[in-house]
Design an enzyme around this catalytic site. Structure first.
Site, PDB file in Angstrom:
ATOM      1  N   HIS A  47      44.492  44.176  30.953  1.00 44.66           N
ATOM      2  CA  HIS A  47      43.302  44.188  30.243  1.00 44.66           C
ATOM      3  C   HIS A  47      42.612  45.730  29.888  1.00 44.66           C
ATOM      4  O   HIS A  47      43.636  46.509  29.671  1.00 44.66           O
ATOM      5  CB  HIS A  47      42.288  43.547  31.125  1.00 44.66           C
ATOM      6  CG  HIS A  47      43.000  42.244  31.684  1.00 44.66           C
ATOM      7  ND1 HIS A  47      43.198  40.930  31.130  1.00 44.66           N
ATOM      8  CD2 HIS A  47      43.380  41.705  32.969  1.00 44.66           C
ATOM      9  CE1 HIS A  47      43.691  40.341  31.702  1.00 44.66           C
ATOM     10  NE2 HIS A  47      43.738  40.576  33.053  1.00 44.66           N
ATOM     11  N   GLU A  84      38.712  43.309  37.372  1.00 44.41           N
ATOM     12  CA  GLU A  84      40.290  43.363  37.179  1.00 44.41           C
ATOM     13  C   GLU A  84      40.740  44.709  36.463  1.00 44.41           C
ATOM     14  O   GLU A  84      41.758  45.458  36.816  1.00 44.41           O
ATOM     15  CB  GLU A  84      40.761  42.172  36.595  1.00 44.41           C
ATOM     16  CG  GLU A  84      42.378  42.082  36.629  1.00 44.41           C
ATOM     17  CD  GLU A  84      43.083  40.899  36.130  1.00 44.41           C
ATOM     18  OE1 GLU A  84      44.242  40.830  36.252  1.00 44.41           O
ATOM     19  OE2 GLU A  84      42.248  40.118  35.503  1.00 44.41           O
ATOM     20  N   HIS A 139      48.348  43.455  37.910  1.00 42.29           N
ATOM     21  CA  HIS A 139      46.979  42.519  37.589  1.00 42.29           C
ATOM     22  C   HIS A 139      46.327  41.987  39.008  1.00 42.29           C
ATOM     23  O   HIS A 139      46.910  42.369  40.093  1.00 42.29           O
ATOM     24  CB  HIS A 139      47.491  41.100  36.898  1.00 42.29           C
ATOM     25  CG  HIS A 139      47.762  41.604  35.555  1.00 42.29           C
ATOM     26  ND1 HIS A 139      46.894  40.971  34.470  1.00 42.29           N
ATOM     27  CD2 HIS A 139      48.953  41.748  34.921  1.00 42.29           C
ATOM     28  CE1 HIS A 139      47.363  41.392  33.180  1.00 42.29           C
ATOM     29  NE2 HIS A 139      48.574  41.655  33.430  1.00 42.29           N
ATOM     30  N   GLU A 217      50.525  39.960  40.568  1.00 38.78           N
ATOM     31  CA  GLU A 217      49.116  39.603  40.966  1.00 38.78           C
ATOM     32  C   GLU A 217      48.927  40.278  42.178  1.00 38.78           C
ATOM     33  O   GLU A 217      49.381  39.589  43.075  1.00 38.78           O
ATOM     34  CB  GLU A 217      48.934  38.099  40.821  1.00 38.78           C
ATOM     35  CG  GLU A 217      49.314  37.528  39.260  1.00 38.78           C
ATOM     36  CD  GLU A 217      47.810  37.871  38.386  1.00 38.78           C
ATOM     37  OE1 GLU A 217      47.104  38.435  38.956  1.00 38.78           O
ATOM     38  OE2 GLU A 217      48.057  37.443  37.234  1.00 38.78           O
TER      39      GLU A 217
END
Length: 254
Positions: A47, A84, A139, A217
């Site tokens: 992101h 995030e 992430h 993750e």
């Protein structure tokens, strides 16, 4: 955590803050080559900080072979508002100097946490162009509050496109998974995957990669316990050291 592993991870954490003086000529003569000398590692912090302000950019559809998906997304956040994109950038910022002091050249897919994108296609292209020996996309998940733990996403086979990287990516994923669990103490995700691993063919960073690549993750921001850890700078230092240990294990064993 076993004592020998604890020492290894502690040493990696120390690398990011070490500030010793220049080595003597004797030290230079006898010093062994860093363990990752000659290796290239691409770090992809998920992101970006400007994504939410530019939906016209990040919502543009791009081709990831198996489907068309938005160029990028805003990511998730904790209930307290820790995003995030800020988390992934901070981990990347901590991970980079550790890998560099291990001898690796580090390539980042974005230079800061203020921009927009880049698109998932561009991120994959950056790592491919750099001929990275390993690609780690960082992430944090946004699953339901009852689920906790971390998982590593491996590339599924997209015939004729990523055939060559499926097996080495699995080896990279196993090395990162084991080091992450050892170093952070977080369990495998309780809500997805099996034994901390998941395989997908709907992620552009994996479908389009020509280099061994995994997504991590690092925990579930939707879970209060995970969110507290991911929001803690000291814990993010442990995350960075653990990821470096996993990459080092993979590249050192090739």
């Amino acid at each position: 955590m076993r004592a020998d592993k604890a020492v290894t991870l502690a040493a990696l954490v120390a690398l990011s803050t070490a500030c010793g003086g220049a080595p003597t000529s004797a030290q230079q003569h006898h010093a062994p080559a860093p363990p990752l000398a000659g290796k290239v590692v691409a770090i992809d912090p998920g992101h970006n900080g400007g994504n939410a302000s530019h939906p016209e950019v990040i919502n543009k559809l791009v081709d990831i072979i198996t489907q068309r998906k938005p160029c990028n997304t805003t990511g998730t956040q904790t209930r307290a508002g820790y995003t995030e994109h800020a988390f992934t950038w901070d981990v990347a910022r901590r991970l980079t100097p550790i890998l560099e002091k291990m001898g690796a050249k580090v390539v980042l897919t974005r230079p800061d946490d203020k921009g927009v994108g880049p698109c998932i296609t561009e991120r994959a292209a950056t790592a491919n162009k750099a001929e990275a020996d390993a690609v780690v996309s960082v992430h944090a998940d946004g699953a339901g509050a009852d689920g906790h733990g971390f998982h590593v996403i491996l590339p599924g086979l997209v015939q004729g496109h990523n055939d060559a990287i499926v097996d080495p990516s699995r080896r990279l994923g196993l090395a990162v998974r084991d080091a992450y669990r050892e170093g952070t103490g977080l369990p495998y995700a309780t809500y997805i995957g099996k034994e901390g691993l998941d395989t997908r063919t709907d992620l552009g960073g994996l479908n389009l990669s020509t280099r061994p690549a995994v997504f991590v993750e690092c925990g579930n921001m939707g879970n209060a316990g995970d969110a507290a850890k991911l929001s803690d700078p000291a814990f993010r230092e442990r995350i960075a050291a653990s990821l470096a240990a996993g990459v080092g294990k993979y590249l050192g064993g090739r």
